[in-house]
Design a protein around this motif. Structure first.
Motif, short mmCIF file in Angstrom:
data_model
loop_
_atom_site.label_atom_id
_atom_site.label_comp_id
_atom_site.label_asym_id
_atom_site.label_seq_id
_atom_site.Cartn_x
_atom_site.Cartn_y
_atom_site.Cartn_z
N GLY A 270 -0.67 2.70 -9.91
CA GLY A 270 -0.31 1.86 -8.78
C GLY A 270 -0.86 0.45 -8.87
N GLU B 196 0.87 6.79 -6.82
CA GLU B 196 -0.30 7.57 -7.22
C GLU B 196 -0.15 9.05 -6.89
OE1 GLU B 196 -3.61 5.33 -5.59
OE2 GLU B 196 -3.53 3.91 -7.27
N GLU B 197 0.47 9.37 -5.75
CA GLU B 197 0.70 10.77 -5.39
C GLU B 197 1.62 11.47 -6.39
OE1 GLU B 197 1.99 11.19 -1.33
OE2 GLU B 197 0.24 10.07 -0.62
N PRO C 259 0.80 -1.23 0.00
CA PRO C 259 0.00 0.00 0.00
C PRO C 259 0.84 1.28 0.00
CG PRO C 259 -0.85 -1.54 1.63
CD PRO C 259 0.41 -2.13 1.09
N ARG C 260 2.03 1.24 0.61
CA ARG C 260 2.90 2.42 0.61
C ARG C 260 3.46 2.68 -0.78
NH1 ARG C 260 6.42 0.03 5.36
NH2 ARG C 260 5.96 -1.75 4.04
N VAL D 239 1.90 1.86 -3.58
CA VAL D 239 0.75 2.36 -4.35
C VAL D 239 0.51 3.84 -4.07
CG1 VAL D 239 -1.73 2.12 -4.74
CG2 VAL D 239 -0.32 0.07 -4.49
N SER D 240 0.50 4.22 -2.78
CA SER D 240 0.20 5.62 -2.46
C SER D 240 1.29 6.56 -2.96
CB SER D 240 -0.05 5.80 -0.96
OG SER D 240 1.10 5.60 -0.21
N VAL D 241 2.56 6.17 -2.83
CA VAL D 241 3.64 7.02 -3.33
C VAL D 241 3.56 7.15 -4.85
CG1 VAL D 241 6.16 7.14 -3.64
CG2 VAL D 241 5.20 6.68 -1.38
N GLU E 233 9.60 6.98 -0.71
CA GLU E 233 9.86 8.22 -1.46
C GLU E 233 11.30 8.22 -2.00
OE1 GLU E 233 7.89 10.71 -2.32
OE2 GLU E 233 6.13 10.41 -1.05
N ARG F 134 7.48 5.34 5.35
CA ARG F 134 7.09 5.88 4.05
C ARG F 134 8.22 6.66 3.36
NH1 ARG F 134 2.73 7.29 0.95
NH2 ARG F 134 3.00 9.29 -0.07
#
Length: 163
Positions: free
Chosen positions: A67, A61-62, A54-55, A57-59, A137, A133
């Motif tokens: 993702g 997509e941001e 999930p981390r 995917v979120s990175v 990044e 997280r």
């Protein structure tokens, strides 16, 4: 003729899906999506069938990347259809070269950060899985920089094929 690139990390849920997504975007930006196929896998099958972390995917997509992902394990038989196998760290590089059926196949395996001239001797993309997280990044930053050099190398190969 299609040029095929596969990114490989440990479980195919963090680094390699991130690299796949970033490189697929670079390929599309260059208008090469009809000539370059991008994929990813893991050296192990622990997460086979799972989505990306999930981390990850979120990175992704941001930062405007796709993702969506389903993890799978790299198979030695894939060497026959792949042009380039991109390892995310030196452990993956060694494991993949051991899996390679031929010396020619072993030469297809390269480290992603070898395409980043500023990387120096530190060619591993650290595994962010057990961290926070910010490690994801940092991973994305490394992947983005190296993807630029990788794209240039793939474009050079494609031009050589056309000749």
């Amino acid at each position: 003729m299609t040029y095929r690139v596969c990114f490989v990390c440990t479980g195919n849920i963090c680094r390699s899906p991130m690299a796949e997504s970033v490189f697929r975007a670079r390929v599309a930006e260059a208008g090469l999506e009809d000539r370059v196929e991008v994929d990813s896998a893991g050296t192990g099958g622990w997460h086979e069938g799972d989505p990306a972390d999930p981390r990850t995917v979120s990175v992704l997509e941001e930062h405007g990347y796709d993702g969506e992902h389903v993890a799978r394990q790299f198979q030695p038989s894939w060497f026959a259809r792949l042009d380039l196998v991109i390892a995310l760290d030196s452990g993956h590089l060694k494991a993949l070269r051991r899996l390679a059926p031929t010396e020619e196949d072993a030469l297809k395996v390269r480290l992603l950060r070898s395409y980043d001239p500023a990387a120096g001797d530190d060619l591993d993309v650290p595994d962010p899985y057990y961290g926070h997280r910010d490690g994801f990044e940092e991973c994305l930053d490394m992947v983005e920089v190296a993807s630029t050099g990788l794209l240039a190398a793939v474009q050079e190969r494609l031009e050589g094929r056309a000749a």
